[in-house]
Design an enzyme around this catalytic site. Structure first.
Site, PDB file in Angstrom:
ATOM      1  N   HIS A   1       0.828  -1.219   0.000  1.00  0.00           N
ATOM      2  CA  HIS A   1       0.000   0.000   0.000  1.00  0.00           C
ATOM      3  C   HIS A   1       0.859   1.264   0.000  1.00  0.00           C
ATOM      4  CE1 HIS A   1       1.087  -0.719   4.139  1.00  0.00           C
ATOM      5  NE2 HIS A   1       0.920   0.580   4.328  1.00  0.00           N
TER       6      HIS A   1
ATOM      7  N   CYS B   1       2.770   6.068   2.085  1.00  0.00           N
ATOM      8  CA  CYS B   1       2.376   5.678   3.460  1.00  0.00           C
ATOM      9  C   CYS B   1       3.361   6.201   4.496  1.00  0.00           C
ATOM     10  CB  CYS B   1       2.198   4.172   3.638  1.00  0.00           C
ATOM     11  SG  CYS B   1       1.704   3.821   5.353  1.00  0.00           S
TER      12      CYS B   1
HETATM   13  P1  PAD Z   1       8.581  -0.993  12.079  1.00  0.00           P
HETATM   14  O1  PAD Z   1       8.335  -2.396  12.449  1.00  0.00           O
HETATM   15  O2  PAD Z   1       9.570  -0.667  11.023  1.00  0.00           O
HETATM   16  O3  PAD Z   1       8.990  -0.157  13.393  1.00  0.00           O
HETATM   17  C1  PAD Z   1       8.530  -0.451  14.682  1.00  0.00           C
HETATM   18  C2  PAD Z   1       9.660  -0.159  15.673  1.00  0.00           C
HETATM   19  O4  PAD Z   1       9.147  -0.408  17.000  1.00  0.00           O
HETATM   20  C3  PAD Z   1      10.902  -1.025  15.499  1.00  0.00           C
HETATM   21  O5  PAD Z   1      12.048  -0.208  15.420  1.00  0.00           O
HETATM   22  C4  PAD Z   1      10.900  -1.907  16.760  1.00  0.00           C
HETATM   23  O6  PAD Z   1      12.214  -2.222  17.221  1.00  0.00           O
HETATM   24  C5  PAD Z   1      10.174  -1.032  17.755  1.00  0.00           C
HETATM   25  N1  PAD Z   1       9.571  -1.773  18.870  1.00  0.00           N
HETATM   26  C6  PAD Z   1       8.957  -2.988  18.827  1.00  0.00           C
HETATM   27  N2  PAD Z   1       8.522  -3.342  20.045  1.00  0.00           N
HETATM   28  C7  PAD Z   1       8.875  -2.338  20.878  1.00  0.00           C
HETATM   29  C8  PAD Z   1       8.708  -2.107  22.291  1.00  0.00           C
HETATM   30  N3  PAD Z   1       8.085  -3.009  23.068  1.00  0.00           N
HETATM   31  N4  PAD Z   1       9.189  -0.966  22.806  1.00  0.00           N
HETATM   32  C9  PAD Z   1       9.834  -0.050  22.049  1.00  0.00           C
HETATM   33  N5  PAD Z   1      10.027  -0.208  20.695  1.00  0.00           N
HETATM   34  C10 PAD Z   1       9.553  -1.338  20.147  1.00  0.00           C
HETATM   35  O7  PAD Z   1       7.137  -0.409  11.697  1.00  0.00           O
HETATM   36  P2  PAD Z   1       6.669   0.865  10.821  1.00  0.00           P
HETATM   37  O8  PAD Z   1       7.485   2.058  11.200  1.00  0.00           O
HETATM   38  O9  PAD Z   1       6.532   0.465   9.384  1.00  0.00           O
HETATM   39  O10 PAD Z   1       5.172   1.008  11.391  1.00  0.00           O
HETATM   40  C11 PAD Z   1       4.966   1.304  12.772  1.00  0.00           C
HETATM   41  C12 PAD Z   1       3.502   1.113  13.153  1.00  0.00           C
HETATM   42  O11 PAD Z   1       2.707   2.088  12.492  1.00  0.00           O
HETATM   43  C13 PAD Z   1       2.917  -0.253  12.745  1.00  0.00           C
HETATM   44  O12 PAD Z   1       2.024  -0.703  13.751  1.00  0.00           O
HETATM   45  C14 PAD Z   1       2.151   0.075  11.479  1.00  0.00           C
HETATM   46  O13 PAD Z   1       1.122  -0.853  11.234  1.00  0.00           O
HETATM   47  C15 PAD Z   1       1.627   1.450  11.838  1.00  0.00           C
HETATM   48  C16 PAD Z   1       1.208   2.289  10.658  1.00  0.00           C
HETATM   49  N6  PAD Z   1       0.128   3.114  10.812  1.00  0.00           N
HETATM   50  C17 PAD Z   1      -0.291   3.893   9.800  1.00  0.00           C
HETATM   51  C18 PAD Z   1      -1.427   4.822  10.027  1.00  0.00           C
HETATM   52  O14 PAD Z   1      -1.964   5.375   9.040  1.00  0.00           O
HETATM   53  N7  PAD Z   1      -1.806   5.051  11.285  1.00  0.00           N
HETATM   54  C19 PAD Z   1       0.347   3.873   8.581  1.00  0.00           C
HETATM   55  C20 PAD Z   1       1.478   3.068   8.440  1.00  0.00           C
HETATM   56  C21 PAD Z   1       1.904   2.268   9.479  1.00  0.00           C
HETATM   57 ZN    ZN Z   2       1.835   1.644   5.720  1.00  0.00          ZN
END
Ligand code: PAD
Ligand code: ZN
Ligand code: ZN
Length: 375
Positions: free
Chosen positions: A68, A175
């Protein structure tokens, strides 16, 4: 020979079962119906939300083509389409902007009612699919399914961008970058001189840090259990980096002590209930704002003592950084072209689309920020 109006056979990454690798398959992509657009994908980033579908943390009907966060070129358009034409460079929009629903008409909100995010049907907006594989229909993901050489999207779910934009970089505006940056500048409305805490330093969390810095935050505390993420966080604007595992006290208490009672703005960018609570509690009890960005498992709920909010905290969340997608994405691309923010620091790996499973392994092992797949 033009492919307009014909079924296109091409490669796509199909997820047949949860917790299994993608299988690269030949799929058939039907021509766009009225008000739809068929797009040749050129580059696609890997976001944790795609992995959430594989793990079942985000529910979707199967088999599905996920992805996406991408950029591509319009191959053909359906009847009635006026805002894009074949040959245009575009970014598909996982949150559409129909311009007509109550949300679209509201000046601040962006969760257009034409979305397929909340209770996904896995179809186009008319309730049918455009993909077939081995004679079976394959479901769409959030209306855009970008892990395919060709995809079909609704006209309200695609934005025309600058013809000079490098697609293998600006795909992140689809995204990760926009979600993080907008969460800081648009949803939280971070103020100059303020203090911020960002939980989770993936592509989205690092983009939150960039947004906090651009808004003039004085202190940006980056929180992650993977120390390997700290150097990049500092490069992008974090003033301090902390690992909850290095502290005996709960991390919200550590941050509260560091910041004279709590930060002005906190962000949960992981998708866990425990860190959502830590982020809420580490913002100041009277004047702090905490923003939910990470996607927690749909079936989980938190129990919160209302006194946590009664003292004056604000708790909010948002999809895609609060940006109204179709009108904002071209502007974000223009800002990137004008060098108002970089995307290179977020892109740690580039690989051919066929290596998609390796790209997901890098995300899961914490070794990559964003992997961009090229087609
Ligand atoms: P990612 O997996 O690259 O980053 C997550 C980070 O969190 C990593 O660096 C991990 O080491 C760290 N982490 C994991 N567990 C813990 C903990 N217990 N304590 C502290 N740190 C921790 O993910 P991303 O940056 O691609 O996405 C992050 C989130 O945002 C994920 O849940 C995703 O689904 C969400 C998201 N939301 C939207 C939106 O529109 N709201 C859009 C895109 C992504
Ligand atoms: Zn995303
Ligand atoms: Zn709408």
């Amino acid at each position: 020979m033009s492919t307009a109006g014909k079924v296109i056979k091409c490669k796509a990454a199909v997820l047949w079962e949860l917790n299994k690798p993608f299988s690269i398959e030949e799929v058939e992509v039907a021509p766009p119906k009225a008000y739809e657009v068929r797009v040749k994908i050129v580059a696609a980033g890997i976001c944790r939300s795609d992995d959430h579908v594989i793990s079942g943390h985000i529910e979707s009907p199967l088999p599905v083509i996920v992805g996406h966060e991408a950029a591509g070129i319009v191959e053909s358009i359906g009847e009635g389409v006026t805002t894009v034409k074949p040959g245009d460079k575009v970014i598909p929009l996982f949150t559409p902007q129909c311009g007509k629903c109550r949300t679209c008409k509201h000046p601040e909100s962006n969760f257009c009612l034409k979305n397929d995010l909340g209770k996904p049907r896995g179809t186009m907006q008319d309730g049918t699919t455009r993909f077939t594989c081995r004679g079976k229909p394959v479901y769409h993901f959030v209306g855009i399914s970008t892990f395919s050489e060709y995809t079909v999207v609704n006209e309200n779910a695609v934005a025309k961008i600058d013809a000079a934009a490098p697609l293998e970089k600006v795909c992140l505006i689809g995204c990760g970058f926009s979600t993080g940056y907008g969460s800081a500048v648009k949803i939280a409305k971070v103020t100059p001189g303020s203090s911020c805490a960002v939980f989770g330093l993936g592509g989205v969390g690092l983009s939150v840090i960039m947004g906090c810095k651009a808004a003039g935050a004085a202190r940006i505390i980056a929180v992650d259990i993977n120390k390997g993420k700290f150097a990049k966080a500092k490069e992008l604007g974090a003033t301090e980096c902390i690992n909850p595992q290095d502290h005996k006290k709960p991390i919200h208490e550590v941050i509260t002590e560091m910041t004279d009672g709590g930060v002005d703005f906190s962000f949960e960018v992981i998708g866990r209930l425990d860190t959502l609570m830590s982020a809420l509690l580490c913002c100041h009890e009277a004047c702090g704002t905490s923003v939910v960005v990470g996607v927690p498992p749909g079936s989980n709920t938190l129990s919160v003592n209302p006194l946590v909010l009664l003292t004056g905290r604000t708790w909010k969340g948002g999809i895609f950084g609060g940006y109204k997608s179709k009108e904002s994405v071209p502007k974000l691309v223009a800002d990137f072209m004008a060098k108002k923010f970089p995307l290179d620091p977020l892109i740690t790996n580039v690989m051919p689309f066929e290596k998609i499973n390796e790209g997901f392994d890098l995300l899961r092992s914490g070794k990559s920020i964003r992997t961009v797949l090229t087609f």
